[in-house]
Enzyme design. Structure first.
Site, PDB file in Angstrom:
ATOM      1  N   ASP A 145      87.491 110.635 146.398  1.00  0.00           N
ATOM      2  CA  ASP A 145      86.283 110.450 145.290  1.00  0.00           C
ATOM      3  C   ASP A 145      86.571 111.439 144.086  1.00  0.00           C
ATOM      4  OD1 ASP A 145      83.711 109.409 144.608  1.00  0.00           O
ATOM      5  OD2 ASP A 145      82.988 111.532 144.850  1.00  0.00           O
TER       6      ASP A 145
ATOM      7  N   ALA B 155      83.636 112.744 141.478  1.00  0.00           N
ATOM      8  CA  ALA B 155      82.675 113.669 141.181  1.00  0.00           C
ATOM      9  C   ALA B 155      82.232 114.374 142.732  1.00  0.00           C
ATOM     10  CB  ALA B 155      81.261 113.290 140.410  1.00  0.00           C
TER      11      ALA B 155
ATOM     12  N   ALA C  65      67.300 111.314 142.815  1.00  0.00           N
ATOM     13  CA  ALA C  65      68.521 110.834 142.056  1.00  0.00           C
ATOM     14  C   ALA C  65      69.840 110.945 142.996  1.00  0.00           C
ATOM     15  CB  ALA C  65      68.481 111.649 141.036  1.00  0.00           C
TER      16      ALA C  65
ATOM     17  N   MET D 222      73.732 108.339 146.262  1.00  0.00           N
ATOM     18  CA  MET D 222      74.950 108.677 145.641  1.00  0.00           C
ATOM     19  C   MET D 222      75.948 108.259 146.418  1.00  0.00           C
ATOM     20  SD  MET D 222      76.119 109.890 143.028  1.00  0.00           S
ATOM     21  CE  MET D 222      74.744 110.744 142.351  1.00  0.00           C
TER      22      MET D 222
ATOM     23  N   LYS E 264      77.135 102.375 139.777  1.00  0.00           N
ATOM     24  CA  LYS E 264      75.675 103.115 138.990  1.00  0.00           C
ATOM     25  C   LYS E 264      74.515 101.912 138.963  1.00  0.00           C
ATOM     26  CE  LYS E 264      77.785 106.842 139.310  1.00  0.00           C
ATOM     27  NZ  LYS E 264      77.663 107.417 140.571  1.00  0.00           N
TER      28      LYS E 264
ATOM     29  N   HIS F 233      72.969 102.078 142.396  1.00  0.00           N
ATOM     30  CA  HIS F 233      72.242 103.304 142.343  1.00  0.00           C
ATOM     31  C   HIS F 233      70.747 103.277 141.960  1.00  0.00           C
ATOM     32  CE1 HIS F 233      72.955 107.725 142.938  1.00  0.00           C
ATOM     33  NE2 HIS F 233      71.547 107.724 142.374  1.00  0.00           N
TER      34      HIS F 233
ATOM     35  N   ARG G  93      81.559 100.440 146.793  1.00  0.00           N
ATOM     36  CA  ARG G  93      81.188 101.054 148.337  1.00  0.00           C
ATOM     37  C   ARG G  93      79.784 100.205 148.623  1.00  0.00           C
ATOM     38  NH1 ARG G  93      82.053 106.782 145.425  1.00  0.00           N
ATOM     39  NH2 ARG G  93      84.424 107.027 145.624  1.00  0.00           N
TER      40      ARG G  93
ATOM     41  N   ASP H 253      82.254 113.207 149.279  1.00  0.00           N
ATOM     42  CA  ASP H 253      81.085 113.972 149.578  1.00  0.00           C
ATOM     43  C   ASP H 253      79.906 113.008 149.684  1.00  0.00           C
ATOM     44  OD1 ASP H 253      81.311 113.144 146.652  1.00  0.00           O
ATOM     45  OD2 ASP H 253      79.390 114.243 146.378  1.00  0.00           O
TER      46      ASP H 253
END
Length: 280
Positions: free
Chosen positions: A21, A23, A55, A59, A63, A66, A171, A197
């Protein structure tokens, strides 16, 4: 007789590729670039407040997905209903996403510093002949901004797949990591490691038949800044580690480590397991 010629550079029964990944994994310790921009986008478009913790919950998703997932959190949905007298609509999500995108493009470069030891680990893997793949919840327009900045700082993966590159989506489905496998000519998904992460990234790796490694302290689930991490005592780190572990545990990552700095030992262990005939 088969016409397929085995690439002699491929080490049989050894790790062929690690797919990272971005970030919270390789760059942007704590994964603050996307989370802070989600807060800003809700605020700018509708003067609606969400917390950093809210928020962070979905994750790893693309987006748009999200934003939708945040809006469906019970506490967020209740506040939206109270503020606007209705449930959030697809048009609302579209509007927030359209606000989010230019903000994210403008700010992503400010969070492009490599996580400590990331470059050493990546370069060490390359020296072993391991191919370095990558994928992200960021769309292509954001990745096109981030990739050259990361390259200037020393991170150049062999493959980059963005969440909107593939019509099938991102994903937790396996499409992005499988695109990495194809583009890098990796011969065995069972000799690949997905490092992430976020929970959707771990699910992505499982769905592709890969080994999975979750990061406890450098990314979204712990939510520490680099300064907080470096200054933290062991009790603080233990608390953050256990918070992240609780989030990851139901999704059965093969390994949970603090940061990418701990990955070489994992690769060595997986090499041994592959040599012994184990599969993910």
């Amino acid at each position: 007789m088969s016409n397929i010629v085995q690439d002699q550079s491929v080490k049989l029964n050894h790790v062929q590729s690690v797919i990272f990944d971005w970030a919270g994994t390789i760059v942007d310790f704590g994964s603050f670039a996307p989370t802070t921009i989600f807060i800003a986008a809700f605020k700018a478009q509708y003067d609606f407040d969400i917390s950093l913790a809210e928020a962070r919950v979905p994750m790893g998703l693309g987006k748009w997905d999200h934003i939708k997932a945040v809006s469906e959190l019970p506490a967020v949905a209740a506040r939206w209903q109270a503020q606007f007298g209705t449930t959030i609509s697809k048009a609302d999500i579209d509007a927030i996403y359209e606000t989010f995108m230019p903000l994210q493009i403008a700010k992503v470069g400010e969070h492009a510093d490599p996580i400590p030891h990331a470059l050493d680990v990546v370069n060490g893997l390359k020296q072993q002949g391991v191919k370095i793949g990558s994928c992200s919840g960021y769309p292509r327009v954001v990745m096109d901004k981030l990739i050259p900045i990361a390259a200037e700082k020393g991170y150049v993966p062999d493959c980059v797949v963005a969440t909107d590159d593939l019509p099938a989506g991102g994903r937790p489905a396996p499409y992005m990591v499988l695109k990495n496998v194809i583009d890098m000519a990796v011969t065995d998904v069972g000799a690949c490691i997905k490092v992430d992460d976020s929970v959707p990234g771990i699910e992505e790796g499982h769905n592709a038949g890969m080994w999975t490694v979750g990061l406890l302290l450098s990314g979204n689930e712990a939510g520490l800044t680099l300064a907080e991490y470096l200054a933290a005592d062991e009790a603080t780190l233990h608390q953050a580690r256990e918070k992240a572990r609780d989030r990851f545990t139901p999704f059965n990552a093969h390994y949970l480590i603090d940061t990418i700095a701990d990955l070489p030992q994992v690769v060595t262990d997986i090499d041994a397991r592959l040599a012994a005939g184990e599969r993910p």
